[in-house]
Design an enzyme around this catalytic site. Structure first.
Site, PDB file in Angstrom:
ATOM      1  N   HIS A 199      28.834  84.647 -88.323  1.00  0.00           N
ATOM      2  CA  HIS A 199      30.075  84.219 -87.841  1.00  0.00           C
ATOM      3  C   HIS A 199      29.785  82.908 -87.175  1.00  0.00           C
ATOM      4  O   HIS A 199      28.979  82.473 -86.247  1.00  0.00           O
ATOM      5  CB  HIS A 199      30.596  85.135 -86.943  1.00  0.00           C
TER       6      HIS A 199
ATOM      7  N   GLU B  44      34.812  80.498 -84.953  1.00  0.00           N
ATOM      8  CA  GLU B  44      35.898  81.178 -84.990  1.00  0.00           C
ATOM      9  C   GLU B  44      37.000  80.830 -83.912  1.00  0.00           C
ATOM     10  O   GLU B  44      38.107  81.335 -84.579  1.00  0.00           O
ATOM     11  CB  GLU B  44      35.316  82.702 -85.057  1.00  0.00           C
TER      12      GLU B  44
ATOM     13  N   GLU C  21      23.028  93.708 -89.071  1.00  0.00           N
ATOM     14  CA  GLU C  21      23.288  92.758 -87.791  1.00  0.00           C
ATOM     15  C   GLU C  21      22.177  92.498 -86.525  1.00  0.00           C
ATOM     16  O   GLU C  21      21.628  93.655 -86.359  1.00  0.00           O
ATOM     17  CB  GLU C  21      24.622  92.865 -87.111  1.00  0.00           C
TER      18      GLU C  21
END
Ligand code: MCF
Ligand code: FE
Length: 406
Positions: free
Chosen positions: A209, A212, A144
């Site tokens: 992501h 969301e 990440e």
């Protein structure tokens, strides 16, 4: 070499073909399916297992888990994304300390027991590295990258690079380095572009992501809402780095899994051959106030797969629990049909999204195979649903044709 005969073999091809009272022969790849007697004749050196009532299927793929959050039970706040995020910031160092190597190794086994062959591990800190490398699971290791502060971009880059290099050195058939660009609200374009250039150069899979929460939607569309205040705590003049489409465009030509997308209405920038949606139903219930419109993805022919997310936003990493949550919330589908859609999303479709040559019981595919307890006589049309309703764990799991100690 192994031959297993079972009551049912779910091929997980496009038509959801089910073989009855047949066998599959495999070593690291699948050699052939057919009558057990013929396979035994053709491969006399193979170990033969008569699994009787069992069901054979390609092992599942859970492409999105945060293993480093596996110690969480009650430390994080649910119901609103920004309240959750604040609780993550407050608890993450404690939680990651508690998620030691033994706990992560145990968590990987629990995931595997539910029939999962491939795990997409989103790694924030690198503390899940050892247990991932040592496990018999196939791991896509998403290093990440994130950070919004201009002053420390170089530090963030270096931190990412050292984790990434370490993962490259450990690369093998079962441990595949990859990249996670955390999200549009948390990742400066200089960091995102830096990591994505590596992904392009080295042909890596990427996870991110996206869309969301309602806050993320407000922020990316108008630069307003909860994120304005939240990010304002760190930088008073914060403005969004991207709008939705400019963020999606960063991933052009890169195999990318966009996790969540519950607030995304316009998928026109998605490249169907490269991009897919990872749907985390349980996580969305706890953090997002909204769930994904699966029918819309099907209508728009957007590929999708099913993830559990981490114990940071779930109560269980058992893949069947997640599939059952999906069965419950997508109530507009007929259950038999939905069960088949979910199984295909979690096998052949997830394999395509990750560029893996597996996810189907077909000659030549990598032999990642799960064997489940069966039900005796049952209609083929009911099998997918009954498997999802009644299964907690698999009986056996084969990765690259070798049985895993679970
Ligand atoms: O997918 C869920 C919710 N959305 C975003 N991030 C995470 C999730 N579970 C864990 N995370 C991690 C993420 O990888 O939490 C941190 C990141 O390291 C949030 S940003 C400081
Ligand atoms: Fe996540």
């Amino acid at each position: 070499m192994t031959i297993i005969k079972a009551k049912f073999i779910m091929l997980c091809d496009e038509n959801f073909t089910i073989l009855k009272d047949k066998a599959v022969a495999f070593e690291d790849r699948i050699l052939k399916t057919g009558e057990a007697s013929e396979l035994i004749k053709q491969f006399p050196q193979a170990d033969f297992i008569d699994a009787k009532d069992a069901i054979i299927a390609p092992a599942f793929i859970n492409p999105h888990v945060h293993l480093e959050f596996s110690a969480n039970k009650t430390s994080l706040v649910y119901g609103d994304f920004l309240e959750w995020l604040s609780s993550v910031i407050a608890s993450r160092s404690e939680l990651s300390k508690e998620a030691n190597q033994a706990l992560i190794a145990k968590t990987i086994k629990e995931i595997q027991r539910s029939g999962v062959g491939t795990i997409g591990a989103v790694s924030s800190f690198g503390s899940d590295f050892e247990p991932c490398v040592k496990s018999c699971a196939r791991i896509i290791y998403f290093n990440e990258i994130l950070g919004t502060n201009e002053q420390i971009l170089e530090t963030n880059k270096q931190n990412f690079i050292s984790r990434f290099k370490k993962s490259k050195e450990a690369q093998n058939e079962l441990f595949i380095p990859a990249i996670s660009v955390h999200s549009p609200y948390s990742t400066h374009p200089k960091l995102a572009n830096f990591a994505l250039q590596i992904a392009r150069d080295e042909n890596l899979i990427v996870s991110t992501h996206l869309m969301e929460s309602n806050h993320e939607k407000d922020w990316l569309t108008n630069g307003s809402g909860g994120f304005k205040e939240w990010l304002g705590k760190f930088n008073k003049s914060a403005t969004p780095f991207y709008d939705v489409n400019s963020f999606i465009s960063l991933f052009s030509g890169i195999k990318t899994l966009f996790t969540h997308c519950v607030y995304l209405d316009d998928f026109s920038k998605f490249e169907r051959e490269f991009h897919s949606v990872t749907h985390c139903a349980f996580s969305n219930r706890l953090l997002s106030k909204k769930t994904l419109n699966l029918q819309n993805l099907i209508d728009e022919k957007i590929p999708f797969n099913i993830g559990t997310d981490g114990l940071s936003s779930n109560i269980s990493l058992n893949f069947f629990d997640e599939l059952r949550a999906n069965l419950l919330i997508h109530s507009e589908f007929n259950p038999q049909n939905l069960a088949q859609i979910l199984i295909l999303a979690s096998t052949s479709n997830a394999a395509k999204a990750l560029g893996l040559d597996l996810g189907e019981v077909a000659t030549g595919k990598i032999a990642d195979i799960a064997v489940y307890e069966g039900f005796g006589e049952i209609k083929e049309s009911e099998l997918a649903l009954m498997l999802l309703l009644h299964t907690k764990n698999c009986r056996n799991l084969y990765i690259n044709g070798k049985i895993c100690e679970l």
